[in-house]
Design an enzyme around this catalytic site. Structure first.
Site, PDB file in Angstrom:
ATOM      1  N   LYS A 160      -8.632   8.804   3.850  1.00 28.51           N
ATOM      2  CA  LYS A 160      -7.497   7.909   3.610  1.00 28.51           C
ATOM      3  C   LYS A 160      -6.821   7.511   4.924  1.00 28.51           C
ATOM      4  O   LYS A 160      -6.745   8.312   5.860  1.00 28.51           O
ATOM      5  CB  LYS A 160      -6.444   8.599   2.732  1.00 28.51           C
ATOM      6  CG  LYS A 160      -6.912   8.909   1.317  1.00 28.51           C
ATOM      7  CD  LYS A 160      -5.753   9.497   0.525  1.00 28.51           C
ATOM      8  CE  LYS A 160      -6.122   9.712  -0.929  1.00 28.51           C
ATOM      9  NZ  LYS A 160      -4.973  10.208  -1.708  1.00 28.51           N
ATOM     10  N   GLY A 166      -1.156   0.426  -1.466  1.00 26.74           N
ATOM     11  CA  GLY A 166      -1.671  -0.672  -2.274  1.00 26.74           C
ATOM     12  C   GLY A 166      -3.157  -0.585  -2.547  1.00 26.74           C
ATOM     13  O   GLY A 166      -3.811  -1.590  -2.806  1.00 26.74           O
ATOM     14  N   GLY A 167      -3.705   0.657  -2.481  1.00 25.98           N
ATOM     15  CA  GLY A 167      -5.126   0.831  -2.790  1.00 25.98           C
ATOM     16  C   GLY A 167      -6.052   0.547  -1.615  1.00 25.98           C
ATOM     17  O   GLY A 167      -7.266   0.671  -1.730  1.00 25.98           O
ATOM     18  N   GLU A 202      -8.828  14.409   2.085  1.00 27.87           N
ATOM     19  CA  GLU A 202      -8.420  15.269   0.971  1.00 27.87           C
ATOM     20  C   GLU A 202      -9.599  15.506   0.039  1.00 27.87           C
ATOM     21  O   GLU A 202     -10.545  14.715  -0.007  1.00 27.87           O
ATOM     22  CB  GLU A 202      -7.293  14.608   0.174  1.00 27.87           C
ATOM     23  CG  GLU A 202      -5.971  14.566   0.875  1.00 27.87           C
ATOM     24  CD  GLU A 202      -4.874  13.936   0.036  1.00 27.87           C
ATOM     25  OE1 GLU A 202      -3.698  14.177   0.363  1.00 27.87           O
ATOM     26  OE2 GLU A 202      -5.175  13.204  -0.929  1.00 27.87           O
ATOM     27  N   LYS A 203      -9.495  16.581  -0.703  1.00 29.18           N
ATOM     28  CA  LYS A 203     -10.460  16.842  -1.772  1.00 29.18           C
ATOM     29  C   LYS A 203     -10.368  15.705  -2.790  1.00 29.18           C
ATOM     30  O   LYS A 203      -9.271  15.276  -3.140  1.00 29.18           O
ATOM     31  CB  LYS A 203     -10.118  18.175  -2.447  1.00 29.18           C
ATOM     32  CG  LYS A 203     -11.006  18.544  -3.637  1.00 29.18           C
ATOM     33  CD  LYS A 203     -12.364  18.992  -3.197  1.00 29.18           C
ATOM     34  CE  LYS A 203     -13.230  19.426  -4.381  1.00 29.18           C
ATOM     35  NZ  LYS A 203     -14.626  19.617  -3.972  1.00 29.18           N
ATOM     36  N   LYS A 239      -1.793  -0.254 -10.753  1.00 27.87           N
ATOM     37  CA  LYS A 239      -1.456   0.146 -12.122  1.00 27.87           C
ATOM     38  C   LYS A 239      -1.495  -1.063 -13.064  1.00 27.87           C
ATOM     39  O   LYS A 239      -1.079  -2.150 -12.691  1.00 27.87           O
ATOM     40  CB  LYS A 239      -0.068   0.796 -12.133  1.00 27.87           C
ATOM     41  CG  LYS A 239      -0.014   2.074 -11.293  1.00 27.87           C
ATOM     42  CD  LYS A 239       1.401   2.458 -10.927  1.00 27.87           C
ATOM     43  CE  LYS A 239       1.408   3.637  -9.960  1.00 27.87           C
ATOM     44  NZ  LYS A 239       2.741   3.910  -9.428  1.00 27.87           N
ATOM     45  N   ARG A 293      11.481   3.695  -2.661  1.00 28.78           N
ATOM     46  CA  ARG A 293      11.995   2.410  -3.171  1.00 28.78           C
ATOM     47  C   ARG A 293      11.981   2.457  -4.690  1.00 28.78           C
ATOM     48  O   ARG A 293      11.550   3.430  -5.294  1.00 28.78           O
ATOM     49  CB  ARG A 293      11.106   1.260  -2.689  1.00 28.78           C
ATOM     50  CG  ARG A 293       9.628   1.457  -3.069  1.00 28.78           C
ATOM     51  CD  ARG A 293       8.790   0.232  -2.812  1.00 28.78           C
ATOM     52  NE  ARG A 293       7.375   0.486  -2.904  1.00 28.78           N
ATOM     53  CZ  ARG A 293       6.680   0.616  -4.042  1.00 28.78           C
ATOM     54  NH1 ARG A 293       7.310   0.547  -5.205  1.00 28.78           N
ATOM     55  NH2 ARG A 293       5.381   0.822  -4.022  1.00 28.78           N
ATOM     56  N   VAL A 296       7.743  -0.726  -9.600  1.00 26.74           N
ATOM     57  CA  VAL A 296       7.491  -1.797 -10.573  1.00 26.74           C
ATOM     58  C   VAL A 296       7.741  -1.289 -11.993  1.00 26.74           C
ATOM     59  O   VAL A 296       8.319  -1.972 -12.836  1.00 26.74           O
ATOM     60  CB  VAL A 296       6.036  -2.310 -10.447  1.00 26.74           C
ATOM     61  CG1 VAL A 296       5.725  -3.358 -11.521  1.00 26.74           C
ATOM     62  CG2 VAL A 296       5.773  -2.886  -9.062  1.00 26.74           C
ATOM     63  N   ARG A 339       1.675  -4.707 -17.699  1.00 24.37           N
ATOM     64  CA  ARG A 339       1.837  -5.721 -16.662  1.00 24.37           C
ATOM     65  C   ARG A 339       1.002  -6.945 -17.048  1.00 24.37           C
ATOM     66  O   ARG A 339      -0.197  -6.831 -17.304  1.00 24.37           O
ATOM     67  CB  ARG A 339       1.372  -5.188 -15.308  1.00 24.37           C
ATOM     68  CG  ARG A 339       2.155  -3.981 -14.827  1.00 24.37           C
ATOM     69  CD  ARG A 339       1.844  -3.682 -13.378  1.00 24.37           C
ATOM     70  NE  ARG A 339       2.417  -2.403 -12.954  1.00 24.37           N
ATOM     71  CZ  ARG A 339       2.474  -1.993 -11.694  1.00 24.37           C
ATOM     72  NH1 ARG A 339       1.984  -2.751 -10.742  1.00 24.37           N
ATOM     73  NH2 ARG A 339       3.003  -0.828 -11.379  1.00 24.37           N
TER      74      ARG A 339
END
Length: 451
Positions: A160, A166-167, A202-203, A239, A293, A296, A339
């Site tokens: 990562k 944002g993916g 990370e795992k 999401k 923050r 959504v 959404r």
């Protein structure tokens, strides 16, 4: 009465309208900023004042810090609310806002910096007692570092970007053979997207759910944690549908995590709204990140807990105390948010254009957060989300029934939307029985070829 009399909203679309509504409920005047592409937008029509801050491109308008600060000063605004996205997590912008004697409605620049760097955020989480995914102790600078950590953690792993979001800037690695390419590609992508090629590892959890806890903290050291949202239905880490509460948890798991999050927020001296996000697998939680923050999906928490989170943000920024304790925070019922995006429901290709008919659903327990209207032209320049349909009912089965009814009622003509996909999801046996995880939707779309 709040010391804040006028707020400039540094955002657009449904979230700008959402903030205007909270301000009106509080008797606070509002200033909308807008790009030339948004001159006919609903938030511009409903704000008390409006200022054009530049052309359509976000970099020259909604991300133009000097234009937004100038607009705030020219309109004698007391505060700036950033909503989400755009400048909401720019620590340097927060510092500039405060240097101009304006109030920032959100967490501090220090907290944003601390949590914006994912490596730093994880180290902070560990210090604050939050459970974390096994992973590298810090940044991995070289391929050799990555190889060592991957063997130590055990495949599969996830690489990562430390500044990711944002993916973007993340890759799954299933074996040593895949590591070299994944490391190099992710590093290059991180540099390009975020200007920072720092990576960590990370795992990789194979069947996790995405569960997050809403936190509010005031300037007097008081913290409350609202119950959790389940945001596991995701496509490309974005999401699609969210629920509150997460019915997969036992009451003890919920209570325990609320206490863990509350203690961590107090230790961080967390002020204003935030979300503590976790992966959940096999009865265990693993810290993902803190979003400094408003989210959504905040309306589902508002529906279940009967609280206006934007109003609370404004009160906190004004220096007021929360006015309630953890024991006062009591959930009622179940809420789901769908959404609705201006996208082809099968291919997900954005479908901007003119809405020839807009007739949102209504009735008991139904809320629509949207800035769309009949005759409105959705610009191609910005995010494709045009509405959030939120439903509250006494139980999850009743909530699903009500959401199905609300989706059937919702009419948007002239453009394609993702309403048909939301209907398919709510009719699906796995979704209805909560037999899903973070990867379920991608698999479903792949197997059904969008059908």
């Amino acid at each position: 009465m709040s010391q804040i009399k006028k707020i400039l909203i540094a955002n657009r679309g449904e979230i700008a309208l959402r903030i205007i509504r909270a301000c009106r409920d509080m008797g606070i005047r509002t200033v909308a900023v807008y790009s030339t592409a948004d001159k006919d937008a609903m938030h511009v029509k409903l704000a008390d004042e409006s200022v054009c801050i530049g052309p359509a491109q976000s970099s020259e308008s909604y991300l133009n810090e000097s234009a937004i600060l100038t607009a705030a000063l020219l309109t004698n605004s007391d505060a700036i609310h950033p909503g989400y996205g755009f400048l909401s997590e720019r620590a340097d912008f927060v510092e500039k806002v405060e240097q101009h004697d304006l109030i920032w409605i959100g967490p501090s620049a220090k907290l944003i910096k601390q949590m914006g760097d994912k490596v730093n955020a994880k180290q902070t989480a560990i210090k604050c007692g939050l459970p974390v995914v096994p992973g590298s102790e810090g940044a991995i600078d070289t391929l050799e570092d990555a190889q060592v950590w991957a063997e130590k953690i055990g495949y599969p792993v996830m690489i990562k970007a430390a500044s990711g979001g944002g993916g973007k800037g993340m890759r799954a690695v299933n074996s040593a053979e895949e590591l070299t390419e994944a490391f190099n590609v992710t590093k290059a992508e991180a540099k390009s997207a975020f200007g920072d090629d720092t990576l960590y590892m990370e795992k990789l959890l194979l069947h996790p759910r995405h569960i997050e806890f809403q936190v509010l903290g005031d300037q007097h050291g008081n913290v409350v944690v609202f119950g959790e949202r389940d945001c596991s239905l995701q496509r490309k880490n974005q999401k699609v549908m969210e629920e509150c509460p997460a019915v997969v948890l036992t009451q003890k798991q919920r209570d325990d995590m609320i206490e863990v999050c509350k203690a961590a927020a107090k230790k961080m001296k967390y002020v204003n709204a935030g979300t503590f996000e976790f992966m959940y697998e096999d009865g265990k939680f693993y810290f993902l990140e803190v979003n400094t923050r408003l989210q959504v999906e905040h309306p589902i928490t508002e529906m279940v807990y009967g609280i206006d989170l934007v109003r609370e943000q404004i009160r906190i920024a004004s220096g007021e105390k929360l006015g309630y304790t953890q024991s006062n925070v009591v959930p009622h019922g179940h809420a789901i948010e769908c959404r609705i995006n201006a996208e082809d429901p099968d291919t997900f290709v954005p479908n901007p254009g003119k809405i020839t008919l807009y007739a949102p659903s209504g009735g008991l327990g139904v809320r629509v957060d949207s800035a769309a209207y009949t005759g409105y032209t959705i610009p191609a320049t910005y995010d494709s989300m045009i509405a959030k349909l939120i439903v509250l009912a006494e139980s999850r089965p009743a909530c699903i029934m009500r959401m199905q009814r609300a989706l059937d009622e919702f009419v948007i003509e002239g453009i394609k939307t993702t309403i048909p996909l939301q209907k398919k999801l709510l009719n699906n046996k796995d979704v209805r029985q909560m037999n899903t995880d973070n990867h379920w939707l991608e698999k479903f779309l792949s197997e059904n070829n969008g059908q």
